[in-house]
Design an enzyme around this catalytic site. Structure first.
Site, PDB file in Angstrom:
ATOM      1  N   THR A 216       0.883  -1.059   0.144  1.00  0.00           N
ATOM      2  CA  THR A 216      -0.098  -0.033  -0.264  1.00  0.00           C
ATOM      3  C   THR A 216       0.733   1.390  -0.067  1.00  0.00           C
ATOM      4  O   THR A 216       0.473   2.395  -0.862  1.00  0.00           O
ATOM      5  CB  THR A 216      -0.894   0.255   1.256  1.00  0.00           C
TER       6      THR A 216
ATOM      7  N   SER B 207      -7.226  -0.483  -6.616  1.00  0.00           N
ATOM      8  CA  SER B 207      -6.732  -0.794  -5.366  1.00  0.00           C
ATOM      9  C   SER B 207      -5.188  -1.185  -5.248  1.00  0.00           C
ATOM     10  O   SER B 207      -4.594  -1.562  -6.386  1.00  0.00           O
ATOM     11  CB  SER B 207      -7.566  -2.110  -4.742  1.00  0.00           C
ATOM     12  N   THR B 208      -4.479  -1.171  -4.123  1.00  0.00           N
ATOM     13  CA  THR B 208      -3.132  -1.417  -4.078  1.00  0.00           C
ATOM     14  C   THR B 208      -3.163  -2.902  -4.453  1.00  0.00           C
ATOM     15  O   THR B 208      -2.231  -3.523  -5.588  1.00  0.00           O
ATOM     16  CB  THR B 208      -2.677  -1.430  -2.669  1.00  0.00           C
TER      17      THR B 208
ATOM     18  N   THR C  78      34.057 -39.959 -12.669  1.00  0.00           N
ATOM     19  CA  THR C  78      32.882 -40.006 -12.252  1.00  0.00           C
ATOM     20  C   THR C  78      33.349 -40.300 -10.561  1.00  0.00           C
ATOM     21  O   THR C  78      34.293 -40.970 -10.236  1.00  0.00           O
ATOM     22  CB  THR C  78      32.085 -41.317 -12.587  1.00  0.00           C
TER      23      THR C  78
ATOM     24  N   SER D 196      46.777 -12.803  -4.206  1.00  0.00           N
ATOM     25  CA  SER D 196      47.350 -12.828  -2.719  1.00  0.00           C
ATOM     26  C   SER D 196      48.123 -11.728  -2.347  1.00  0.00           C
ATOM     27  O   SER D 196      48.711 -11.010  -3.203  1.00  0.00           O
ATOM     28  CB  SER D 196      48.213 -14.190  -2.469  1.00  0.00           C
TER      29      SER D 196
END
Length: 467
Positions: free
Chosen positions: A101, A140-141, A187, A318
């Site tokens: 709203t 409306s909102t 795998t 680094s």
């Protein structure tokens, strides 16, 4: 200088030059949560203005408003906001109570006051153009806000879809570049059977292309709107014909093929389309993060890791170790993926917490969706431009790893039998010698046969269609 405005709670002073009014002021005071105003969601602000423009045009078409100077001024105010003006006047926090709203009232007040200014009237002169009775007429909102969210999200998704296509194409280009480079597949992180680096990268291209399609499919659900539903979906205070007229004008304003929900009561309380989209975004995030994990693993080293590929060096790695370069681009994409996954949890809980005829938690849903889409779009673009295009292969190292891998024994199963291949594999592991060398030494196959059976094309099962 200030001006005085009032609502049913009383009277307050508003900065004279502010385009927002008392309702926005109260919202700013009530929701000092993130410090992030709704203006950061620029597409949402533009979409709100588009909805207001469609609404005022529908109201004039239906004879609810006169096509006079006020109408022209409100139209111009909406167009200006759609083009990027006055976004700094949308000051309500992105996380707010009230189911949006405050966002809707912020829009109503900014549009009304800009229209008053265009007419040469002072801001706050709401007897001429009222934020509620004029700008918010027939609305409306609860139908404006969800509709605007959908429009903004559709437009945001389009950018993500484009970047996913570009990333998929970049991986596809790399798959062609690496199509003849043989490596060992893995795998469970153990040596498996040979493949090409091109096949590995082609997999990434296909994965991302599939997700791009899922994003496009999810976008289609967002084209269903509830404009005209007003408070709870019954259309109270909206004149007959308004729902269709406002949608048609919104289609013209946005260029989007919108459709009105068949059940506005259901549509006003349901946020399923956002939950679905968030789930698809999570899918994209998970798969891209997996790809980045692979890139970091394959490029690990350079001396003590896999060292199969090189990611382009983009910055020193680094403050203490000279020459160190880190996979910072995949790392940042990983972090965006974690954020998207977390946002999905937020959206899920906000959707679940909706009660009866309205979900009050759409503000956190739209904020989370916006972050996920925007950050994922930027991450995908960065991954493609700053990493994938510059990846190179350590071809000699890959060849050495392949020749020394016991995975080659699997390729010889059809020619020397499983038992003999197992013995060769065990001896290779114990001695550190190569599979081909031992097979030739045992006179199980000739050098010519080995060259044929262990050729890159056969090892990777390449055909004219897959090369």
């Amino acid at each position: 200088m200030n001006r005085s405005e009032h609502d049913h709670l009383g009277e307050r002073s508003v900065p004279a030059q502010a385009y927002w009014g008392i309702h926005t002021l109260r919202a700013v005071e009530n929701f000092p949560v993130t410090g992030v105003p709704i203006s950061t969601h620029a597409l949402l602000i533009r979409a709100l203005a588009a909805v207001k423009l469609a609404a005022v045009r529908a109201n004039v078409e239906l004879g609810l408003l006169e096509p006079d100077s006020r109408y022209s001024a409100v139209q111009q105010a909406c167009v200006e906001i759609m083009e990027g003006a006055l976004h700094d006047q949308f000051v309500v926090d992105v996380i707010q109570g009230g189911a949006g709203t405050s966002t809707n009232m912020n829009a109503n007040e900014v549009i009304a006051n800009r229209a008053l200014e265009l007419l040469g009237e002072p801001k706050g002169q709401y007897s001429i153009i009222s934020p509620n009775d004029y700008v918010n007429l027939s609305q409306s909102t609860n139908d404006v806000y969800p509709t605007a969210i959908r429009i903004a999200t559709i437009q945001a998704i389009q950018a993500l879809s484009i970047e996913l296509s570009c990333l998929s194409e970049r991986f596809a280009n790399k798959s062609v570049e690496f199509r003849s480079i043989v490596k060992i597949g893995r795998t469970q992180l153990q040596d498996a059977v040979p493949m090409t680096l091109g096949q590995e990268f082609r997999t990434y291209a296909v994965m991302i292309s599939e997700d791009k399609d899922r994003i496009d499919e999810a976008s289609l659900l967002l084209h269903e709107i509830n404009l005209g539903a007003t408070a709870i979906g019954t259309g109270l205070n909206a004149t007959p014909g308004y729902t269709a007229a406002s949608r048609q004008h919104l289609e013209h304003v946005t260029g989007l093929p919108l459709r009105t929900s068949v059940d506005l009561v259901e549509a006003t309380q349901d946020v399923g389309a956002f939950v679905h989209l968030s789930g698809v975004l999570k899918r994209v995030a998970v798969k891209i993060s997996k790809i980045c994990n692979d890139l970091r693993l394959l490029s690990s080293g350079p001396r003590s890791g896999f060292n199969e590929i090189n990611l382009p060096p983009v910055q020193s790695g680094s403050s203490i170790m000279p020459g160190k370069v880190n996979p910072v681009i995949p790392e940042v994409v990983n972090q965006v993926a974690y954020e998207v996954i977390g946002n999905d949890v937020t959206i899920t809980m906000a959707a679940e917490a909706g009660q009866l005829q309205l979900n009050a938690f759409e503000p956190v849903i739209v904020h989370s969706l916006d972050k996920s889409i925007a950050h994922l779009t930027a991450a995908v673009k960065t991954l493609g431009e700053r990493c994938v295009v510059g990846i190179t292969a350590n071809e000699q190292h890959l060849r050495t790893l392949t020749e020394n891998s016991v995975g080659l024994a699997t390729a010889l199963n059809p020619h020397i039998g499983y038992a003999a291949a197992s013995k060769i594999a065990q001896e290779a592991l114990q001695s550190g010698r190569g599979i081909a060398e031992l097979v030739i030494e045992r006179k199980l196959l000739t050098a010519e046969q080995i060259a044929q059976y262990l050729s890159p094309e056969r090892l990777a099962n390449l055909t004219a269609d897959t090369a």
